[in-house]
Enzyme design. Structure first.
Site, PDB file in Angstrom:
ATOM      1  N   ASP A  35       3.933  10.604  -3.315  1.00  0.00           N
ATOM      2  CA  ASP A  35       4.772  11.718  -3.774  1.00  0.00           C
ATOM      3  C   ASP A  35       5.393  11.414  -5.131  1.00  0.00           C
ATOM      4  OD1 ASP A  35       6.015  14.150  -3.672  1.00  0.00           O
ATOM      5  OD2 ASP A  35       7.627  13.516  -2.338  1.00  0.00           O
ATOM      6  N   HIS A  52      -0.650  13.939 -11.850  1.00  0.00           N
ATOM      7  CA  HIS A  52      -1.725  13.739 -10.867  1.00  0.00           C
ATOM      8  C   HIS A  52      -2.782  12.782 -11.438  1.00  0.00           C
ATOM      9  CE1 HIS A  52       0.094  16.687  -8.351  1.00  0.00           C
ATOM     10  NE2 HIS A  52      -0.203  17.727  -9.118  1.00  0.00           N
ATOM     11  N   LEU A 146     -12.796  -2.468   3.585  1.00  0.00           N
ATOM     12  CA  LEU A 146     -11.693  -1.510   3.721  1.00  0.00           C
ATOM     13  C   LEU A 146     -12.203  -0.108   4.075  1.00  0.00           C
ATOM     14  CD1 LEU A 146      -8.615  -0.791   3.056  1.00  0.00           C
ATOM     15  CD2 LEU A 146      -9.444  -0.159   0.789  1.00  0.00           C
TER      16      LEU A 146
HETATM   17  C1  FPP Z   1       2.548  14.785  -4.556  1.00  0.00           C
HETATM   18  O1  FPP Z   1       3.214  14.850  -5.786  1.00  0.00           O
HETATM   19  C2  FPP Z   1       1.137  14.529  -4.745  1.00  0.00           C
HETATM   20  C3  FPP Z   1       0.139  15.397  -4.437  1.00  0.00           C
HETATM   21  C4  FPP Z   1       0.368  16.724  -3.854  1.00  0.00           C
HETATM   22  C5  FPP Z   1      -1.266  15.083  -4.688  1.00  0.00           C
HETATM   23  C6  FPP Z   1      -1.621  13.640  -4.694  1.00  0.00           C
HETATM   24  C7  FPP Z   1      -2.851  13.501  -5.482  1.00  0.00           C
HETATM   25  C8  FPP Z   1      -3.175  12.460  -6.259  1.00  0.00           C
HETATM   26  C9  FPP Z   1      -2.411  11.213  -6.335  1.00  0.00           C
HETATM   27  C10 FPP Z   1      -4.377  12.525  -7.119  1.00  0.00           C
HETATM   28  C11 FPP Z   1      -5.657  12.777  -6.387  1.00  0.00           C
HETATM   29  C12 FPP Z   1      -5.901  11.815  -5.286  1.00  0.00           C
HETATM   30  C13 FPP Z   1      -7.073  11.187  -5.050  1.00  0.00           C
HETATM   31  C14 FPP Z   1      -7.228  10.325  -3.864  1.00  0.00           C
HETATM   32  C15 FPP Z   1      -8.216  11.328  -5.916  1.00  0.00           C
HETATM   33  P1  FPP Z   1       3.945  16.202  -6.159  1.00  0.00           P
HETATM   34  O2  FPP Z   1       3.036  16.986  -7.028  1.00  0.00           O
HETATM   35  O3  FPP Z   1       4.411  16.903  -4.942  1.00  0.00           O
HETATM   36  O4  FPP Z   1       5.166  15.635  -6.983  1.00  0.00           O
HETATM   37  P2  FPP Z   1       6.640  16.252  -7.052  1.00  0.00           P
HETATM   38  O5  FPP Z   1       7.204  16.199  -5.667  1.00  0.00           O
HETATM   39  O6  FPP Z   1       7.344  15.332  -7.992  1.00  0.00           O
HETATM   40  O7  FPP Z   1       6.493  17.646  -7.578  1.00  0.00           O
END
Ligand code: FPP
Length: 285
Positions: A35, A52, A146
């Site tokens: 997150d 991201h 893994l």
């Molecule tokens: C939460 O941060 C994260 C996500 C909804 C997506 C997670 C995705 C990645 C790390 C990249 C793609 C993953 C892979 C495995 C290729 P948020 O956007 O909710 O952050 P915020 O709470 O600060 O708005």
């Protein structure tokens, strides 16, 4: 089997990992709620997509470190079912990052014996992502290192309801009766049946909630929350989480005293098992 990531590791890092492994029992399964990508980007006046994108660098580092440490299972929450409610533009960026990640990483994951899996309502993903994902899963299916599971279009409640529906169907077909239903049987109907329950659940960005992640499976997980935003979370932060985990006492509802007795029994039976093995190798006089 030593993989490329282990062969090419920096000395200081491998020393740190050896220290960790000698310190105690590492978790078999680590689950992560990644997150804070959006906040990371906003803090830098960048578009959320940049968060991201940088988050993928953290995924790469954590996958590599987990594999080097010999962790069995790593499950990352890459896209929740609720994330479909985000603006179309952000969803499409996330989907194309996911596709790109799979295309770019699959050779290295495969070469390092990583088995890729996915859990969630995968048929809700765009067709090109489904195609690349299933190819990657198929290609790495026989790997024994893994197990990296991507939770995609995933919801813990959805998986529980899905399992209940399948159990009801099996009961209607006469394959099982209601008395057969217990925790063990129920777990076999979940999408996570291929893995042990997470020992350690990490959440970044300081939020203290499960967000519908592995609800059944995390009943006894140790939860570690860090204020770091996901794009800033790297292997040294994983080591901190592991150290913290290894200094905890997991009691599963029992008392400390009972746990000490259980641990002594376990180490005694391991000792006698080792003695039996060693005696088969002792030279015959
Ligand atoms: C939460 O941060 C994260 C996500 C909804 C997506 C997670 C995705 C990645 C790390 C990249 C793609 C993953 C892979 C495995 C290729 P948020 O956007 O909710 O952050 P915020 O709470 O600060 O708005």
């Amino acid at each position: 089997m030593i993989n490329d990531w282990q062969k090419n590791q920096e000395k200081q890092d491998s020393d740190k990992q050896s220290l960790l492994t000698s310190h105690g029992i590492l978790p078999k399964h680590i689950a992560i709620i990644m997150d804070g990508n959006g906040r990371w980007a906003i803090e830098r006046n960048l578009p959320r997509a940049a968060g991201h994108q940088q988050g993928i660098e953290s995924v790469r580092d954590i996958v590599k470190a987990s594999s080097q440490l010999g962790i069995g299972y790593l499950t990352v929450y890459a896209f929740s079912m609720e994330n479909w409610k985000r603006p179309h533009m952000e969803i499409s960026i996330l989907m194309s990052l996911l596709k790109q990640y799979l295309i770019n990483e699959i050779d290295e994951l495969d070469a390092n014996n990583v088995r890729l899996c996915a859990i969630g309502k995968l048929n809700a993903l765009p067709k090109p992502v489904q195609k690349i994902l299933s190819k990657a899963i198929e290609r790495t299916a026989k790997n024994t290192g893994l197990t990296l599971t991507l939770a995609l279009s995933y919801s813990g409640r959805w998986d529980i309801i899905r399992a209940v529906q399948m159990i009801a169907l099996d009961a209607r077909r006469g394959n099982l009766s209601p008395e057969d239903i217990n925790e063990e049987l129920f777990s076999t109907y979940l999408l996570t049946s291929h893995m042990p329950e997470p020992d350690l659940l990490i959440r970044t960005s300081g939020e203290m909630r499960l967000s519908n992640y592995l609800l059944w499976e995390s009943a006894y997980s140790e939860i570690y929350i860090t204020n770091l935003l996901w794009p800033d979370f790297r292997r040294t932060d994983l080591y901190d989480a592991l150290e913290n985990y290894m200094n905890r006492e997991r009691r599963y509802g029992m008392t400390s005293q009972q746990m000490n007795i259980e641990n002594t029994k376990a180490s005694q039976s391991q000792d006698s098992y080792l003695q039996r093995i060693l005696s088969t190798f002792s030279p015959k006089s």
